[in-house]
Design an enzyme around this catalytic site. Structure first.
Site, PDB file in Angstrom:
ATOM      1  N   HIS A  19     -35.461 -27.777 -46.407  1.00 46.19           N
ATOM      2  CA  HIS A  19     -35.908 -26.387 -46.410  1.00 46.19           C
ATOM      3  C   HIS A  19     -37.183 -26.197 -47.225  1.00 46.19           C
ATOM      4  O   HIS A  19     -38.034 -25.363 -46.869  1.00 46.19           O
ATOM      5  CB  HIS A  19     -34.776 -25.491 -46.904  1.00 46.19           C
ATOM      6  CG  HIS A  19     -33.632 -25.429 -45.955  1.00 46.19           C
ATOM      7  ND1 HIS A  19     -32.318 -25.277 -46.345  1.00 46.19           N
ATOM      8  CD2 HIS A  19     -33.595 -25.527 -44.587  1.00 46.19           C
ATOM      9  CE1 HIS A  19     -31.537 -25.270 -45.284  1.00 46.19           C
ATOM     10  NE2 HIS A  19     -32.290 -25.422 -44.211  1.00 46.19           N
ATOM     11  N   HIS A  79     -30.789 -26.656 -33.200  1.00 41.83           N
ATOM     12  CA  HIS A  79     -29.410 -26.798 -33.689  1.00 41.83           C
ATOM     13  C   HIS A  79     -29.261 -25.845 -34.879  1.00 41.83           C
ATOM     14  O   HIS A  79     -29.183 -26.268 -36.024  1.00 41.83           O
ATOM     15  CB  HIS A  79     -29.122 -28.227 -34.143  1.00 41.83           C
ATOM     16  CG  HIS A  79     -29.223 -29.272 -33.073  1.00 41.83           C
ATOM     17  ND1 HIS A  79     -30.436 -29.729 -32.586  1.00 41.83           N
ATOM     18  CD2 HIS A  79     -28.273 -29.975 -32.406  1.00 41.83           C
ATOM     19  CE1 HIS A  79     -30.206 -30.675 -31.667  1.00 41.83           C
ATOM     20  NE2 HIS A  79     -28.907 -30.843 -31.539  1.00 41.83           N
ATOM     21  N   SER A 104     -31.433 -22.901 -42.000  1.00 40.50           N
ATOM     22  CA  SER A 104     -32.820 -22.864 -41.517  1.00 40.50           C
ATOM     23  C   SER A 104     -33.164 -21.566 -40.797  1.00 40.50           C
ATOM     24  O   SER A 104     -34.266 -21.023 -40.991  1.00 40.50           O
ATOM     25  CB  SER A 104     -33.083 -24.065 -40.608  1.00 40.50           C
ATOM     26  OG  SER A 104     -32.903 -25.276 -41.308  1.00 40.50           O
ATOM     27  N   GLU A 155     -27.729 -22.369 -30.700  1.00 42.19           N
ATOM     28  CA  GLU A 155     -26.515 -22.989 -31.232  1.00 42.19           C
ATOM     29  C   GLU A 155     -25.490 -23.088 -30.102  1.00 42.19           C
ATOM     30  O   GLU A 155     -25.065 -22.075 -29.545  1.00 42.19           O
ATOM     31  CB  GLU A 155     -25.942 -22.170 -32.393  1.00 42.19           C
ATOM     32  CG  GLU A 155     -24.632 -22.701 -32.941  1.00 42.19           C
ATOM     33  CD  GLU A 155     -24.665 -24.194 -33.241  1.00 42.19           C
ATOM     34  OE1 GLU A 155     -23.773 -24.925 -32.733  1.00 42.19           O
ATOM     35  OE2 GLU A 155     -25.572 -24.646 -33.966  1.00 42.19           O
ATOM     36  N   ASP A 164     -27.346 -26.187 -24.437  1.00 40.52           N
ATOM     37  CA  ASP A 164     -27.513 -27.565 -24.883  1.00 40.52           C
ATOM     38  C   ASP A 164     -28.854 -27.674 -25.600  1.00 40.52           C
ATOM     39  O   ASP A 164     -29.896 -27.232 -25.087  1.00 40.52           O
ATOM     40  CB  ASP A 164     -27.476 -28.524 -23.696  1.00 40.52           C
ATOM     41  CG  ASP A 164     -27.755 -29.959 -24.106  1.00 40.52           C
ATOM     42  OD1 ASP A 164     -26.834 -30.629 -24.588  1.00 40.52           O
ATOM     43  OD2 ASP A 164     -28.928 -30.393 -23.965  1.00 40.52           O
ATOM     44  N   ASP A 208     -32.261 -30.402 -35.792  1.00 37.31           N
ATOM     45  CA  ASP A 208     -31.410 -30.695 -36.953  1.00 37.31           C
ATOM     46  C   ASP A 208     -29.965 -30.906 -36.505  1.00 37.31           C
ATOM     47  O   ASP A 208     -29.080 -30.105 -36.815  1.00 37.31           O
ATOM     48  CB  ASP A 208     -31.522 -29.527 -37.946  1.00 37.31           C
ATOM     49  CG  ASP A 208     -30.750 -29.767 -39.235  1.00 37.31           C
ATOM     50  OD1 ASP A 208     -30.265 -30.896 -39.438  1.00 37.31           O
ATOM     51  OD2 ASP A 208     -30.612 -28.816 -40.020  1.00 37.31           O
TER      52      ASP A 208
END
Length: 277
Positions: free
Chosen positions: A18, A41, A98, A116, A140, A161
């Protein structure tokens, strides 16, 4: 709002990741043109460090709580990002993922796209982002990554991520990055990864080098002075097309992070190295 719990939120990897994301976005925003920020993600967006899971591991004690207690001015932006979500809460109890950090950095002209795949986490993410301009998808991650490129704005950054729970995660990242670079060669891409087995990691780096991406930086945070077999040894970021001003300012920031996060009895190390130099 019900905040999600996490075993690992606020650990040393989050602090480094971060801190560097903030520095990257700040550097990109030195130009007035609009930015598109994409998090493939995104997770839940906001985490409760007071939950049983987080308390059980104690990882935040060696991560965010150390950074909050550190006085180095180069960590000011990171500390401000954590403090921003803790108004009215116990100091340091809530931890921004994030998405929360990125949404706080947005200028009026910027765009934030979050993704997500897991329904429960996506619902929590929508709750955390309520009232913001962030667009939340439930797709996805690798399909969305490619579908959003090239970005509608001339400049942008993709953050990848994943949890690395799937055995083919690295292969999917490699294949998608290759396709993404063909579509969006000038874009900034950030890929987080854990450091556990050095041999496996070196094999992956070899495959990534073979993609032939010219500006490909690896920043690796090794916690211990020697590898600890079978456990988490640290984490890193691959950064495609990092801005020149960011790379020039990176060494003192990495040293500040290393000093703040080194485990007791270890100096630790953070290395920044070009893959295709």
């Amino acid at each position: 709002m019900n905040y999600r719990h996490s075993y690992h939120a606020g650990n040393s990897a989050d602090v480094v990741k971060h801190s560097l994301l903030i520095a990257l976005v700040r550097t990109l925003q030195l130009k007035q043109g609009a930015l598109t920020l994409i998090d493939t993600h995104a997770g839940c967006g906001l985490y409760d460090l007071g939950g049983e899971q987080a308390q059980r591991t104690g990882e935040a004690t060696h991560g965010v709580l150390r950074a909050l207690a550190d006085v180095h001015p180069l960590l000011d932006d990171y500390r401000a990002a954590v403090q921003a979500v803790n108004a009215g809460a116990d100091a340091g109890r809530l931890y921004p993922g994030s998405p929360q950090i990125l949404v706080e950095l947005l200028r009026p002209q910027d765009v934030l796209i979050l993704n997500e795949k897991h329904p429960e986490d996506a619902r929590a993410l929508r709750g955390a982002m309520r009232g913001t301009v962030a667009a939340v998808h439930e797709r996805d991650a690798y399909e969305l990554w490619l579908a959003m490129l090239p970005t509608r704005t001339s400049r942008g950054m993709v953050v990848v991520d994943p949890p690395y729970e799937q055995t083919d995660e690295r292969d999917r990242i490699t294949a998608t990055l290759a396709a993404a670079h063909r579509k969006w060669a000038h874009g900034v891409t950030v890929i987080w990864y854990p450091l556990k087995d050095r041999a496996t990691h070196e094999q992956w780096k070899y495959k990534l080098r073979r993609l032939g991406i010219p500006k490909f930086l690896a920043v690796e945070h090794w916690l211990y002075d020697a590898d600890q077999p079978g456990i988490y040894n640290g984490a890193g970021l691959f950064i495609v097309n990092p801005p020149y001003a960011f790379t020039q300012a990176l060494p003192p920031l990495l040293e500040a992070l290393r000093a703040a996060l080194a485990p007791e009895g270890h100096r630790g190390e953070i290395i920044a190295d070009w893959l295709n130099s």
